[in-house]
Every structure is written in C-alpha cells, then in structure tokens.
Design a protein around this motif. Sequence first.
Motif, PDB file in Angstrom:
ATOM      1  N   SER A   1      38.931  26.357  41.657  1.00 56.76           N
ATOM      2  CA  SER A   1      37.937  25.846  42.605  1.00 56.76           C
ATOM      3  C   SER A   1      38.084  26.516  43.970  1.00 56.76           C
ATOM      4  O   SER A   1      37.097  26.783  44.654  1.00 56.76           O
ATOM      5  N   GLY A   2      39.325  26.814  44.372  1.00 53.49           N
ATOM      6  CA  GLY A   2      39.558  27.518  45.627  1.00 53.49           C
ATOM      7  C   GLY A   2      38.965  28.920  45.589  1.00 53.49           C
ATOM      8  O   GLY A   2      38.365  29.385  46.563  1.00 53.49           O
ATOM      9  N   TYR A   3      39.109  29.595  44.446  1.00 56.43           N
ATOM     10  CA  TYR A   3      38.532  30.931  44.304  1.00 56.43           C
ATOM     11  C   TYR A   3      37.016  30.875  44.428  1.00 56.43           C
ATOM     12  O   TYR A   3      36.414  31.658  45.165  1.00 56.43           O
ATOM     13  N   TYR A   4      36.390  29.939  43.714  1.00 58.78           N
ATOM     14  CA  TYR A   4      34.924  29.855  43.766  1.00 58.78           C
ATOM     15  C   TYR A   4      34.428  29.446  45.152  1.00 58.78           C
ATOM     16  O   TYR A   4      33.396  29.935  45.612  1.00 58.78           O
ATOM     17  N   ALA A   5      35.172  28.578  45.841  1.00 57.91           N
ATOM     18  CA  ALA A   5      34.802  28.211  47.215  1.00 57.91           C
ATOM     19  C   ALA A   5      34.887  29.438  48.122  1.00 57.91           C
ATOM     20  O   ALA A   5      33.992  29.687  48.941  1.00 57.91           O
ATOM     21  N   TRP A   6      35.946  30.228  47.968  1.00 57.59           N
ATOM     22  CA  TRP A   6      36.108  31.457  48.751  1.00 57.59           C
ATOM     23  C   TRP A   6      34.966  32.435  48.470  1.00 57.59           C
ATOM     24  O   TRP A   6      34.429  33.049  49.386  1.00 57.59           O
ATOM     25  N   SER A   7      34.601  32.564  47.197  1.00 62.55           N
ATOM     26  CA  SER A   7      33.578  33.549  46.835  1.00 62.55           C
ATOM     27  C   SER A   7      32.193  33.193  47.364  1.00 62.55           C
ATOM     28  O   SER A   7      31.351  34.070  47.539  1.00 62.55           O
ATOM     29  N   LYS A   8      31.964  31.924  47.653  1.00 62.64           N
ATOM     30  CA  LYS A   8      30.658  31.487  48.159  1.00 62.64           C
ATOM     31  C   LYS A   8      30.571  31.516  49.686  1.00 62.64           C
ATOM     32  O   LYS A   8      29.483  31.442  50.239  1.00 62.64           O
ATOM     33  N   ARG A   9      31.711  31.601  50.352  1.00 61.02           N
ATOM     34  CA  ARG A   9      31.736  31.635  51.816  1.00 61.02           C
ATOM     35  C   ARG A   9      31.263  32.978  52.339  1.00 61.02           C
ATOM     36  O   ARG A   9      31.605  34.011  51.767  1.00 61.02           O
TER      37      ARG A   9
ATOM     38  N   GLU B   1      37.701  42.535  34.190  1.00 61.48           N
ATOM     39  CA  GLU B   1      38.781  42.952  33.302  1.00 61.48           C
ATOM     40  C   GLU B   1      39.553  41.783  32.699  1.00 61.48           C
ATOM     41  O   GLU B   1      40.032  41.878  31.569  1.00 61.48           O
ATOM     42  N   TYR B   2      39.707  40.706  33.468  1.00 62.81           N
ATOM     43  CA  TYR B   2      40.517  39.565  33.041  1.00 62.81           C
ATOM     44  C   TYR B   2      39.769  38.275  33.333  1.00 62.81           C
ATOM     45  O   TYR B   2      38.998  38.199  34.282  1.00 62.81           O
ATOM     46  N   PRO B   3      40.048  37.228  32.566  1.00 58.95           N
ATOM     47  CA  PRO B   3      39.418  35.929  32.855  1.00 58.95           C
ATOM     48  C   PRO B   3      39.875  35.381  34.218  1.00 58.95           C
ATOM     49  O   PRO B   3      41.051  35.497  34.590  1.00 58.95           O
ATOM     50  N   ILE B   4      38.945  34.805  34.940  1.00 58.53           N
ATOM     51  CA  ILE B   4      39.249  34.253  36.265  1.00 58.53           C
ATOM     52  C   ILE B   4      40.302  33.161  36.167  1.00 58.53           C
ATOM     53  O   ILE B   4      41.237  33.115  36.974  1.00 58.53           O
ATOM     54  N   THR B   5      40.198  32.316  35.167  1.00 58.89           N
ATOM     55  CA  THR B   5      41.174  31.222  35.040  1.00 58.89           C
ATOM     56  C   THR B   5      42.589  31.759  34.826  1.00 58.89           C
ATOM     57  O   THR B   5      43.548  31.222  35.380  1.00 58.89           O
ATOM     58  N   LEU B   6      42.728  32.825  34.050  1.00 59.80           N
ATOM     59  CA  LEU B   6      44.038  33.415  33.816  1.00 59.80           C
ATOM     60  C   LEU B   6      44.595  34.004  35.112  1.00 59.80           C
ATOM     61  O   LEU B   6      45.758  33.772  35.469  1.00 59.80           O
ATOM     62  N   MET B   7      43.778  34.750  35.841  1.00 63.85           N
ATOM     63  CA  MET B   7      44.262  35.344  37.094  1.00 63.85           C
ATOM     64  C   MET B   7      44.638  34.264  38.104  1.00 63.85           C
ATOM     65  O   MET B   7      45.637  34.401  38.822  1.00 63.85           O
ATOM     66  N   CYS B   8      43.852  33.203  38.174  1.00 63.04           N
ATOM     67  CA  CYS B   8      44.176  32.110  39.104  1.00 63.04           C
ATOM     68  C   CYS B   8      45.514  31.479  38.755  1.00 63.04           C
ATOM     69  O   CYS B   8      46.321  31.190  39.638  1.00 63.04           O
ATOM     70  N   ARG B   9      45.752  31.282  37.470  1.00 61.21           N
ATOM     71  CA  ARG B   9      47.013  30.678  37.048  1.00 61.21           C
ATOM     72  C   ARG B   9      48.188  31.612  37.376  1.00 61.21           C
ATOM     73  O   ARG B   9      49.196  31.179  37.938  1.00 61.21           O
ATOM     74  N   VAL B  10      48.058  32.903  37.082  1.00 62.63           N
ATOM     75  CA  VAL B  10      49.129  33.862  37.337  1.00 62.63           C
ATOM     76  C   VAL B  10      49.391  34.012  38.837  1.00 62.63           C
ATOM     77  O   VAL B  10      50.540  34.099  39.275  1.00 62.63           O
TER      78      VAL B  10
ATOM     79  N   GLN C   1      40.647  38.130  46.749  1.00 63.49           N
ATOM     80  CA  GLN C   1      40.004  39.442  46.726  1.00 63.49           C
ATOM     81  C   GLN C   1      40.429  40.212  45.476  1.00 63.49           C
ATOM     82  O   GLN C   1      39.618  40.870  44.840  1.00 63.49           O
ATOM     83  N   PHE C   2      41.685  40.114  45.118  1.00 64.73           N
ATOM     84  CA  PHE C   2      42.172  40.755  43.900  1.00 64.73           C
ATOM     85  C   PHE C   2      41.437  40.205  42.682  1.00 64.73           C
ATOM     86  O   PHE C   2      41.008  40.964  41.812  1.00 64.73           O
ATOM     87  N   ILE C   3      41.288  38.899  42.632  1.00 66.33           N
ATOM     88  CA  ILE C   3      40.587  38.266  41.506  1.00 66.33           C
ATOM     89  C   ILE C   3      39.153  38.770  41.437  1.00 66.33           C
ATOM     90  O   ILE C   3      38.655  39.124  40.363  1.00 66.33           O
ATOM     91  N   ALA C   4      38.493  38.832  42.592  1.00 67.70           N
ATOM     92  CA  ALA C   4      37.104  39.296  42.624  1.00 67.70           C
ATOM     93  C   ALA C   4      36.994  40.740  42.136  1.00 67.70           C
ATOM     94  O   ALA C   4      36.050  41.084  41.417  1.00 67.70           O
TER      95      ALA C   4
END
Length: 86
Positions: A27-35, A12-21, A4-7
């Motif tokens: 892929s987990g983020y994108y799966a969550w966003s499509k559910r 403001e920030y690249p998704i890949t950077l936020m996922c790494r941090v 939810q924070f990433i979304a």
Amino acid sequence: MRYQFIAQHRQEYPITLMCRVLEVSVSGYYAWSKRPPSRHSREDAQLAEQVKTVFQANRRVYGTAHGCMQSCRTKGSNALGNESLV
C-alpha cells in the motif's frame, strides 16, 4: 529509493515480491506511485538537466565546480543558492 527501484523493475518481478524483499508495504508503494513529484525532486531533475547540458557543451569533459556554476548562472540559475561561490 526502494519505491523507485520497484517502479523500475515492476515488469520483471511481481510488486508484492519486491515489497516483501525490500521490507516496504504494498500500500505504501501504491501511495507513493500516485503522489506527484515533490518540489525538491523537480528541482533536482531541473538541476541535473542543467549539469548535463553544461557537461555536453564542454565537450563532455569534467571540470571545476566554478565552471559549472558559472554556466548555470549564465542561464539564469543559482543552482547552489550561494552567491559568494562565483
């Protein structure tokens, strides 16, 4: 919570950077966003709206749980699922 924070900050920030941090997979983020939202989260959102309505109807004054539950029940909802509280 992390997804939810990433979304909320994806502009403001690249998704890949936020996922790494935040130590989650892209892929987990994108799966969550499509559910679709879960039943529980839909019920939470509905309850939050009811609480907000009661709060505003009571001149934005925080009161007892009894008053809130009574107002929610009057509107046809047993928010906490416990008949013995009121």
